[in-house]
Design an enzyme around this catalytic site. Structure first.
Site, PDB file in Angstrom:
ATOM      1  N   CYS A   1      14.547  25.360  34.981  1.00 38.03           N
ATOM      2  CA  CYS A   1      14.959  24.010  34.598  1.00 38.03           C
ATOM      3  C   CYS A   1      13.776  23.118  34.247  1.00 38.03           C
ATOM      4  O   CYS A   1      13.931  21.936  34.012  1.00 38.03           O
ATOM      5  CB  CYS A   1      15.806  23.365  35.685  1.00 38.03           C
ATOM      6  SG  CYS A   1      14.930  23.198  37.246  1.00 38.03           S
TER       7      CYS A   1
ATOM      8  N   HIS B   1      -1.141  11.588  11.136  1.00 36.84           N
ATOM      9  CA  HIS B   1      -1.096  11.979  12.542  1.00 36.84           C
ATOM     10  C   HIS B   1       0.273  11.688  13.160  1.00 36.84           C
ATOM     11  O   HIS B   1       0.900  12.543  13.786  1.00 36.84           O
ATOM     12  CB  HIS B   1      -2.206  11.237  13.297  1.00 36.84           C
ATOM     13  CG  HIS B   1      -2.215  11.517  14.764  1.00 36.84           C
ATOM     14  ND1 HIS B   1      -1.575  10.708  15.666  1.00 36.84           N
ATOM     15  CD2 HIS B   1      -2.763  12.523  15.472  1.00 36.84           C
ATOM     16  CE1 HIS B   1      -1.739  11.211  16.875  1.00 36.84           C
ATOM     17  NE2 HIS B   1      -2.459  12.306  16.786  1.00 36.84           N
TER      18      HIS B   1
ATOM     19  N   ARG C   1      -8.546  32.125  -4.104  1.00 36.52           N
ATOM     20  CA  ARG C   1      -7.658  31.383  -3.201  1.00 36.52           C
ATOM     21  C   ARG C   1      -7.874  31.860  -1.773  1.00 36.52           C
ATOM     22  O   ARG C   1      -8.125  33.031  -1.538  1.00 36.52           O
ATOM     23  CB  ARG C   1      -6.189  31.623  -3.559  1.00 36.52           C
ATOM     24  CG  ARG C   1      -5.879  31.410  -5.020  1.00 36.52           C
ATOM     25  CD  ARG C   1      -4.434  31.800  -5.332  1.00 36.52           C
ATOM     26  NE  ARG C   1      -4.202  31.834  -6.761  1.00 36.52           N
ATOM     27  CZ  ARG C   1      -3.845  30.780  -7.492  1.00 36.52           C
ATOM     28  NH1 ARG C   1      -3.673  29.610  -6.909  1.00 36.52           N
ATOM     29  NH2 ARG C   1      -3.659  30.889  -8.783  1.00 36.52           N
TER      30      ARG C   1
HETATM   31  C1  PEP Z   1      10.103  21.024  37.588  1.00 43.02           C
HETATM   32  O1  PEP Z   1       9.231  20.758  38.404  1.00 43.02           O
HETATM   33  O2  PEP Z   1       9.981  21.898  36.721  1.00 43.02           O
HETATM   34  C2  PEP Z   1      11.367  20.280  37.591  1.00 43.02           C
HETATM   35  C3  PEP Z   1      12.349  20.630  36.798  1.00 43.02           C
HETATM   36  O3  PEP Z   1      11.429  19.201  38.395  1.00 43.02           O
HETATM   37  P1  PEP Z   1      10.795  17.770  38.059  1.00 43.02           P
HETATM   38  O4  PEP Z   1      10.358  17.811  36.647  1.00 43.02           O
HETATM   39  O5  PEP Z   1      11.857  16.802  38.330  1.00 43.02           O
HETATM   40  O6  PEP Z   1       9.670  17.718  39.034  1.00 43.02           O
END
Ligand code: PEP
Ligand code: MG
Length: 890
Positions: A835, A459, A96
């Site tokens: 973010c 896929h 295996r």
């Molecule tokens: C980024 O650039 O990571 C962001 C959060 O802003 P946007 O995706 O709106 O450019």
């Protein structure tokens, strides 16, 4: 030289650190079972280090490895008392392959290695069953030829069918001459068609199988799997060989799988199934009798051909050792019990959460352990909407439930169309016969994916699960006509733009847009989330701009908004008109006039968000994208805009042309807009302050807005924009006779901002890392075009993961760490978050924890995933810290 061969037998196994890495999952597991003194067949594993030595060169097995393998076989002959090519009791092996993670596509198990034209008769005599011995031999030849020589299994079937038609031999299982004739045909086929032979020397068979197994690492399915799951190319394969279980097909034999728990309820009791007479015999035709282990335990233990109490004890022992629900594959050979493999019991995300919480309740594990048990990404399954079922649901077809959750949208038949329609803000379901890598960008923007062909591992299914989109595959009853661009469900004909709903949990395709229900986030799920919230250090916010998103995010436990992209608020209905009017205005006065129309919209949007977030932080980003994104496209939109604004179409066209840029993402966007047109900032700031006062009054909870300036590279850019915001604040304070506390900060999205983070921090109350742009700017890779070549990069192993999904720790990550250090040097208490998309990715979250960010912000559906991932990262970081200080003390 590193050790290449690791032996195991009941009660003893060669040890190695990081066993899964070195021996693969199967090898590591057999070594574990053996060392726990559980009954396993004896054998050995050729470690991944040997694969590395041999596989990388692709020149066959090095002599040193061949020597080690010969020693391993000799050891096994000694332990079993059987010999390769023996005159009696020949040694036969099961071979295996496995890696440190599940790896579809690599070599499958080869059974009965060691059989040849002579030993097949010795085995027949030993078992007094010629048909069984010859069936085993046939199966071995097919596996060998398939794996080593690349033969197609159907070729052998055809030969057998022909032979049967001509001679009818298979109706007489004892017909040894018939069997020999068939095997002779197989040999002839291998020689004539494949230009090779199946070696008659077992050792040679074994070397060939090991070499081909190593090669199978490069199988395209395996490569695609590694690519999708971020497994590095260098991980490598191990090959495990163990003695076959003999006499596996008589009345006192069979195979089964036992679970240490009832997975549905989480309760501790052995469950599972046993198929009497399902050894090799069953694979080749004997109908098994299936027995339910839980039933047997209730007074029918006598029907089990081995000792059921012994099996139960083994399973319990394993559960206690692993500290988790386990499943065990076992075999009974002539009344003797063998454990073949065990693993942590596979379970759905819901079952996993239930079992983890149950184990904490039983005191078997602690909260931290429960948190570490759950794969954050798997929570996705529990977070998706489900269909609200009513009597008038029209099911158009049923396929495979390929990726969980329900979604509605307009039918689109191509990835391009999916992008175009979704760019207009409309939900789409991508409908394809089957998908290919070229469809991935369409799958990303679609709400869900429907393919007429394929199954749960096609896929579409694999990609959809990876990106958390509902998917239904293999709906054979639907017909797709690509020429007429229509989808046929019996007499019903659907065309592009018609709405359907798919349920990726049931496999249904439903006519129209059905009402969807939000998932229930209560019970065990809520308990697990409480554990996570107690354990994590980082905050979890959400990226949201609509009230709907903000409400879902709160329900998912978001602790505020980390990014409100205000540009998204300018697209709807009247707003886009005023926006266009503003952009097309010839002068500042014209712009101010148009902006005055936008002010009430902005203000009411913000009031709603502030109210939903009731006192939690809300970070609002000033206008960011290049202005031409808002402009009319194509002649008809231009004519429409011209009529609305009562100006000539030519003038509009001229202005649109003037605003077009060669590299908009590097052009007139971000804070550059605010500097060119400060009136935009002023209106946005006014809307924010006025809304803060209003919402604060309504909820009784003071709103402290956080105003974020995008794409700052120079401190003076931030100085300029902040001065405007402060100015508006003074105005609003004077007008309203009251003041709002607020923060002004910036995104860190440019390498220059990283390098100057210490000086920029002098004016910023916070930084939020915009890792989408930062990745784009650091790599010099356009985030909108990367999909075209990043998949090749990943296939070639040039990058291991998509840096737009998982933060590139070595490059972008290093820059983030530098910025964090510089910012804190200037302002120790500056708030630092992220973010970009990576803020919701568990692997990236681990890095953000190590870097000491204060919070991550991600899309609403990823909030629970981020809460769990943040908790796991904090626990791991704490443990590592404790480990280090212990080492220092000693
Ligand atoms: C980024 O650039 O990571 C962001 C959060 O802003 P946007 O995706 O709106 O450019
Ligand atoms: Mg950005």
């Amino acid at each position: 030289m590193p050790k290449r061969i690791f032996t195991f037998r009941r009660g003893a196994a060669d040890r190695t650190a990081d066993a899964a890495e070195a021996l693969g999952l199967k090898g590591a597991n057999l070594a574990l079972l053996a060392s726990l003194d559980l009954p396993v067949p004896p054998g050995f594993t050729i470690a991944t280090s040997a694969w590395r030595e041999a596989g990388a060169k692709g020149e066959g097995l090095p002599p040193t490895l061949r020597g080690d393998i010969r020693d391993g076989i000799e050891w096994l002959e000694g332990v079993t008392g059987r010999r390769f090519d023996g005159d009696e009791r020949p040694l036969l092996l099961a071979v295996r392959t496995s890696a440190r993670a599940q790896m579809p596509g690599v070599a499958e198990t080869v059974l009965d290695l060691g059989l040849n034209d002579r030993t097949v008769d010795v085995l027949a005599a030993e078992l007094s069953d010629a048909a069984f011995a010859y069936r085993s031999y046939r199966r071995f030849i097919e596996s060998y030829a398939g794996l080593v020589l690349g033969a197609d299994p159907s070729d052998f079937e055809e030969i057998a069918d022909r032979e049967q038609e001509e001679k009818g031999w298979e109706t007489e299982p004892g017909d040894v001459a018939g069997w020999r004739a068939l095997i002779g045909r197989f040999h002839a086929f291998v020689e004539e068609e494949l230009g090779s032979v199946v070696p008659q020397t077992p050792l040679e068979q074994f070397m060939d199988v090991v070499e081909a197994s190593f090669r199978s690492w490069r199988n395209p399915v395996a490569m695609a799997h590694r690519h999708l799951h971020g497994i590095p190319e260098s991980a490598g394969l191990a090959v495990t060989a163990h003695a076959m279980i003999f006499n596996e097909r008589n009345a006192k034999s069979g195979t089964g799988r036992a679970f240490s728990r009832d997975l549905r309820s989480g309760i501790s009791r052995v469950t599972g199934e046993f198929g009497l007479g399902t050894g090799a015999g069953a694979a080749i035709g004997v109908m098994p009798r299936r027995l339910d282990l839980a039933d047997l335990a209730n007074g029918r233990a006598g029907e089990f051909p081995a000792d059921l109490a012994e099996l139960t004890a083994h399973v319990r022992r394993l559960e206690a050792h692993v500290g988790d629900a386990v499943e065990v594959d076992f075999m009974v050979g002539d009344g003797e019990l063998f454990l073949m493999q065990s693993r942590v019991a596979r379970r759905s995300a819901g079952e996993a959460v239930r079992i983890a919480v149950e184990l904490v309740g039983e005191g078997m594990i602690g909260e931290e352990e429960a948190i570490l048990r759950i794969d954050p990404a798997s929570l996705d399954e529990l977070l998706h909407p489900t269909i609200e079922r009513g009597p008038d649901l029209v099911v158009l077809g049923r396929g495979m439930p390929a990726s969980p959750g329900a979604a509605s949208g307009e039918i689109v038949f191509s990835a391009e169309r999916a992008q175009a329609v979704s760019a207009e803000g409309r939900a789409v379901i991508l409908v394809r016969s089957e998908t290919t890598p070229e469809d991935i960008h369409g799958m990303h923007v679609a709400e869900g994916v429907l393919t007429i062909r394929g199954g749960t591992t096609s896929h579409a299914a694999v990609v959809a699960r990876g990106i958390g989109k509902p998917c239904v595959t293999g709906v054979g009853s639907l017909r797709l006509n690509t020429e007429t661009q229509t989808l046929h469900a019996g007499a019903r004909v659907l065309k592009a733009g018609d709405r359907i709903t798919i349920d990726g949990s049931s496999g249904e395709v439903i006519d129209g847009a059905v009402k969807l229900m939000r998932p229930a986030l209560t019970g065990d799920f809520a308990t697990l989330m409480e554990f996570a919230d107690r354990a994590r250090r980082m905050g979890v916010r959400t990226n949201a701009e609509t009230p709907h998103e903000a409400r879902s995010a709160r329900a998912f436990g978001a602790e505020g908004i980390g990014l409100c992209r205000t540009e998204h608020m300018f697209f709807e209905g009247e707003r886009i008109r005023a926006m266009r009017e503003m952009i097309l205005a010839p002068d500042e006065a014209g712009r101010r006039e148009a902006l005055a129309k936008l002010l009430p919209y902005q203000r009411s949007d913000f009031v709603e968000l502030f109210e939903i977030m009731a006192g939690l932080p809300v970070m609002i980003r000033l206008l960011d994208p290049p202005l031409h994104e808002f402009l009319p496209k194509g002649e008809s939109e231009i004519a429409e805009t011209a009529a609305m604004l009562e100006i000539g179409a030519e003038l509009v066209a001229q202005r649109v042309a003037a605003l077009s840029e060669f590299n908009p993402m590097l052009g007139h966007r971000g804070c550059r807009l605010a500097i060119s047109y400060p009136e935009i900032v002023e209106v946005q700031a006014r809307a924010i302050f006025e809304a803060a006062i209003e919402a604060g009054d309504a909820t009784g909870k003071a709103v402290v807005p956080e105003i974020m300036v995008p794409l700052v590279g120079l401190r003076k850019e931030l100085d300029f924009v902040k001065a405007r915001i402060d100015h508006v604040h003074r105005l609003v304070t004077a007008e309203r006779g009251r003041s709002v506390d607020y923060l002004v900060g910036t995104m860190i999205e440019l390498p220059r901002a990283v390098v100057r983070a210490d000086t920029i921090a002098e004016v910023a109350d916070f930084f939020s890392f915009g890792t989408n742009d930062l990745t784009q700017m650091v790599f010099g890779i356009s985030r909108d075009d990367a999909a075209n070549f990043l998949s090749t990069y990943m296939r070639q192993g040039i990058v291991e993961r998509d840096p737009f999904t998982t933060v590139d720790v070595d490059g972008v990550g290093e820059l983030i760490a530098i910025a964090v250090e510089k910012a804190r040097r200037t302002k120790p208490d500056i708030s630092l978050g992220v973010c970009g998309e990576q803020g919701g990715d568990p692997a990236s979250i681990a890095f953000f924890e190590q870097t000491g960010l204060d919070y991550v912000s991600c899309s609403p559906f990823r909030v629970p995933i981020a809460r769990l991932a943040a908790a796991q990262s904090a626990i791991r970081a704490n443990r590592a810290l404790k480990g280090r200080s212990r080492r220092q003390d000693s």
